[in-house]
Design an enzyme around this catalytic site. Structure first.
Site, PDB file in Angstrom:
ATOM      1  N   HIS A  19       0.825  -1.217   0.000  1.00 36.33           N
ATOM      2  CA  HIS A  19       0.000   0.000   0.000  1.00 36.33           C
ATOM      3  C   HIS A  19       0.856   1.263   0.000  1.00 36.33           C
ATOM      4  O   HIS A  19       0.445   2.301   0.525  1.00 36.33           O
ATOM      5  CB  HIS A  19      -0.949   0.026   1.198  1.00 36.33           C
ATOM      6  N   SER A  40      18.767  16.291 -17.795  1.00 36.88           N
ATOM      7  CA  SER A  40      18.086  17.580 -17.795  1.00 36.88           C
ATOM      8  C   SER A  40      18.867  18.594 -18.627  1.00 36.88           C
ATOM      9  O   SER A  40      20.100  18.575 -18.656  1.00 36.88           O
ATOM     10  CB  SER A  40      17.941  18.110 -16.365  1.00 36.88           C
ATOM     11  N   LYS A  52      21.890  15.740 -13.330  1.00 37.99           N
ATOM     12  CA  LYS A  52      20.650  14.972 -13.134  1.00 37.99           C
ATOM     13  C   LYS A  52      20.663  13.719 -14.003  1.00 37.99           C
ATOM     14  O   LYS A  52      21.050  13.755 -15.171  1.00 37.99           O
ATOM     15  CB  LYS A  52      19.430  15.819 -13.475  1.00 37.99           C
ATOM     16  N   GLU A  96      11.231   4.678 -18.576  1.00 34.55           N
ATOM     17  CA  GLU A  96      10.222   5.528 -19.220  1.00 34.55           C
ATOM     18  C   GLU A  96       9.898   5.036 -20.625  1.00 34.55           C
ATOM     19  O   GLU A  96       8.738   5.024 -21.046  1.00 34.55           O
ATOM     20  CB  GLU A  96      10.725   6.979 -19.242  1.00 34.55           C
TER      21      GLU A  96
END
Length: 463
Positions: free
Chosen positions: A184, A314, A320, A327
């Site tokens: 959860h 980025s 980054k 993805e």
């Protein structure tokens, strides 16, 4: 010099580019249908192989002369020797055309006939009477659909197995690395990272078994059914010979011993196998999400694992790193899930003796198989293979977790354990400190009972 020539079909004369290998029916399709992607070249190549097999089968049955059959085979071999860019110039038709694929079938027939003419103009090879002999678009196109789908699934199965193998290695590597479990999206009892990976691996093993169990239905070929499934104008044993030759070409055990009315009117095999692809896509989303969430951070997220830095993440934030392979594969998976709706609806359109959504079914099926095969291979090699753990972060979160109190429950009871956990959360103290202060357990008892490794059950399990 004119830049076109005049060819005729049953509707009359048509202007065709002078250098084009195609003929009148292909040209009409070009003029009438211009929207969407081109018919997949892999399907065109299968149709060419089918035309070769048909020529030989018709020669053996005495339906066409040996001279014609040899010339057809030579012409097709010449076409198959072309690279994809050269081949595409001869097969320009789009997916969104007639629902039977007739125009693509005729495109192939015309190109083969004209290539044969260039090779030997003394032997007349006709698109319909010779190249298409014993066939109808209604049976040859679905036959090509199933063959193309079958070997695309073989490639997909190999990609799934590759990911399974890589996960198996990671499972072994991290079998005893303890981390906190989560349910959860909340802290739960401990688990090892190897155990967690074993769950991912098992999902894919099940998905692979579904693909293997179902993909055999693609091996049933509609060839021999001709126009409506009755086999009109096909020579005896023609279908069996073509199926045997396709089995030899692709190393897959195809059969023509099928119900031809089913083969023309329904595409249940493509529908059910794509359903297995959809299931695989769903599981890949879960796995990829787990990986990118566990790698989130590196300082403001879970940060329990590290993933390879494949490219800058980025254009504005230096240093980054983003989980780009996760993805890519999740975007592909979403597309596949959407494609399943397309195929399900298209497969339902078997009006009377023929389904008339054939091109969009096979185009969509191949897109799904290609997307999953490619993105899964990259995900395996460029993310999973380089995945490492952050053991200090894992230990920190295990030590801070209040759900370790579950190990006390058999000794002091559920309610007493819950009070300890709630008090620790309220005070911001460690579970160990609060448990000892409660008087319910001693330090020695706590250390004996709250053992993260024992709580995983890892010593009772095999890798």
């Amino acid at each position: 010099m004119s830049d076109y020539r005049i060819e005729e079909d049953t509707l009359g004369p048509v202007k065709v580019p002078v250098d084009a290998l195609w003929g009148a029916q292909t040209q009409r399709s070009l003029q009438n249908f211009s929207t969407g992607e081109k018919m997949p070249l892999v399907l065109i190549k299968v149709l060419l192989q089918l035309k070769k097999a048909a020529a030989v089968a018709n020669k053996d049955a005495g339906e066409i002369s040996s001279e014609k059959a040899t010339l057809i085979v030579t012409a097709i071999n010449q076409l198959l020797s072309l690279d994809d860019d050269q081949l595409r110039k001869n097969f320009p038709l789009v997916v969104y055309q007639t629902g039977s694929g007739t125009q693509t079938n005729m495109n192939v027939n015309e190109v083969v006939a004209n290539m044969a003419k260039r090779l030997n103009s003394k032997v007349e090879i006709l698109p319909n009477d010779d190249v298409n002999h014993g066939q109808s678009s209604n049976d040859i196109f679905p036959t090509a659909m199933n063959i193309t789908a079958a070997f695309s699934i073989e490639k997909l199965e190999n990609a799934v197995q590759h990911l399974i193998d890589k996960l198996a290695a990671k499972q072994k590597e991290f079998w005893r690395v303890v981390k906190i479990g989560r349910t959860h999206l909340q802290d739960a009892t401990p688990i090892t990272f190897g155990q967690e990976i074993s769950g991912w691996k098992s999902m894919l093993e099940h998905d692979l078994s579904y693909l293997k169990e179902l993909s055999g239905t693609l091996n049933e070929l509609a060839i021999g059914g001709t126009a409506v499934g009755t086999g009109l104008n096909a020579a005896p044993h023609f279908a069996e010979q073509v199926a045997q030759k396709m089995s030899a070409v692709y190393g897959i055990d195809f059969t023509a011993d099928t119900n031809k009315f089913y083969g023309l009117a329904a595409h249940s095999s493509l529908n059910v196998v794509h359903g297995a692809m959809k299931t695989l896509a769903s599981d890949l989303i879960k796995i990829a999400n787990d990986v990118r969430f566990l790698a989130s951070g590196p300082r403001a997220g879970y940060g329990e694992i590290r993933i390879p830095a494949n490219e800058p993440g980025s254009s504005i934030m230096p240093g980054k790193v983003n989980p780009t392979q996760a993805e890519a594969i999740t975007m592909a998976a979403v597309r596949v899930i959407g494609n399943d709706v397309v195929i399900s609806l298209a497969a339902s359109q078997g009006n009377f003796e023929m389904n008339v959504y054939k091109p969009v079914i096979i185009s969509t099926f191949l897109e799904s198989a290609t997307l999953l095969t490619g993105t899964m291979t990259n995900f395996t090699d460029l993310m999973i293979a380089g995945l490492t753990v952050n053991p200090d972060r894992m230990k920190e979160l295990v030590d801070r977790s209040l759900m370790m109190v579950t190990a006390l429950s058999p000794h002091i009871g559920y309610h007493a354990s819950a009070k300890i956990a709630q008090q620790a959360q309220k005070d911001g103290s460690t579970l160990r400190q609060t448990a000892i202060q409660s008087g319910e357990v001693t330090a020695k008892q706590y250390d004996a009972w709250v053992d993260p490794v024992k709580m995983t059950g890892i010593n009772k399990q095999q890798k």
